[in-house]
Structures are given as C-alpha cells and as structure tokens.
Write a protein that holds these residues in place. Structure first.
Motif: not given
Length: 233
Positions: A80-105
C-alpha cells in the motif's frame, strides 16, 4: 501476503525533516518499524532493500517526481502507498490513485487521520488472500457463487450491481476513482464522461445495502474523484 499490523515496516519518503520526525515519533508509538528517505532515489533504494509493508510518499520530492517514484515502485511491489500532497486539486488526486496509490492525505494533515488510514491499508493488505469469501462487517460476498448476504440475509443484485460491489468491497477503505470503476465494470472504452452510469448504480446499491440510502455509511462519495467502501469494523 499475510502480516500482523503491529511491527509492520513503514517507509516514509519525504524531503521535510520535520514531517519525517513527526511521522516517525507518532508511528513508532503505534509499534511500527519506521524507515526514512529524503529523496526519490533514496526511497527507491530503501524500498528494494527493506521490502516495506506500507509506504508514505510525498509527491513533492527534490530530485524526481513522486509520481515517477510511485510508478517505479508499482513495477514490482503491491505494498500500500499513501500519498502526501500539498496539491488539493481533484485531478492531482485522481492521477495519483490511477497510477497505483492506495490513498492520499493532503498537507497539512491530522496525525489521527493518517494513522487511521495506515491501519485500514494494512488490514486490507493482511486480508488479501485467495479465499472465495469476502467478509466486511455484516456483509459477506461469496466470490465463487456470486452470492451477497447482509446480516445473514441474501441480497438480490443484478450482474452489474454485483460487479460494482465486488470492485468496491475488494478495495475496502481505499478510494476507487470513477475511471477505475467504469473500466473494471463496464470496460476499458469507458471514462469519466460516462459517470452517470456510476451514479445510477451506486444509488441502486445504497438502496439495497444502506440503512438510510440518503445518508450512506457503507459506500461514501469522494466528491469529484470516486467512491470509498467503508469497513465498519
């Protein structure tokens, strides 16, 4: 892979010393074994050496994109990979999840929330088996017979409703993007422009599985991104 949540190896890849220190102190207090890396290359090297049970990955690294790190990790690891990001844009979160991240904070974040998400991800990983029965709270899914029961009572689902539930429940606790759901249930030629399919069938599932479909507690919406199946444990 079967593992005990306590003592799990967690790799933190973040270039901010203060964030790494905070995470290390907090997670060690929860009996996790913590490893650190401050760059993408160091993180990739650590990951290959220690084979972590979970990775907390900052997307803003000094030497390479966190998305590139994620892509290279996914070439050989399903941790599992949980991504930390200062980017709050939906497209950035979607890109991370589509690329294999399991979750984001999103930074800044509450440690209680992050620890809870780590626990969910590790529980999900520990339960990843080849057993034909999927049990989540009061819900049971017989993957071999395609039978769904809630509180011991059989729930009649259409084939599409079943396929959608299977994808969500198999990823309990994780955000599943609209694109992932559409392509896994309706086929690879579908994308976000067909999201009306999801809204209709999610509504059907909620009416059959939720105590109050207008206030869902099992299948929750991540606005603009997708859906998360909550494990009520």
């Amino acid at each position: 892979m079967a593992m005990n949540e306590h003592g799990a190896r967690i790799l933190i890849v973040d270039d901010e010393p203060q964030i790494r220190k905070l995470l290390k102190v907090t997670l060690q207090a929860h009996q996790y074994a913590i490893y650190e890396a401050s760059t993408g290359e160091e993180g990739l090297g650590q990951a290959s050496r220690i084979i972590p049970d979970l990775i907390v990955l900052d997307l803003g690294l000094p030497d390479m994109s966190g998305m590139d790190v994620l892509g290279r990790i996914r070439e050989w690891s399903n941790a599992p990979v949980i991504v930390l990001t200062v980017k709050d844009r939906e497209e950035d979160k979607i890109a991370a999840l589509d690329s294999g991240a399991d979750d984001y904070v999103t930074k800044p974040f509450g440690m209680g929330e992050l620890v809870a998400r780590i626990r969910v991800a590790l529980r999900h990983m520990a339960k990843s088996t080849n057993e034909p029965l999927l049990r989540i709270g009061e819900l049971t899914i017989d993957l071999a017979q395609r039978i769904v029961e809630l509180k011991g009572e059989r729930i009649k689902l259409t084939p599409t409703e079943y396929d959608l539930l299977k994808v969500l429940a198999s990823n309990a606790g994780k955000v599943v993007t609209q694109r992932q759901l559409l392509q896994q249930v309706w086929g690879s030629n579908h994308n976000e422009s067909d999201s009306h399919y999801l809204r209709v069938y999610i509504g059907h599932l909620r009416k059959k599985l939720e105590e109050d479909s207008t206030q869902p507690k099992l299948i929750v919406t991540e606005p603009g991104i997708g859906y998360r199946f909550l494990s009520r444990e």
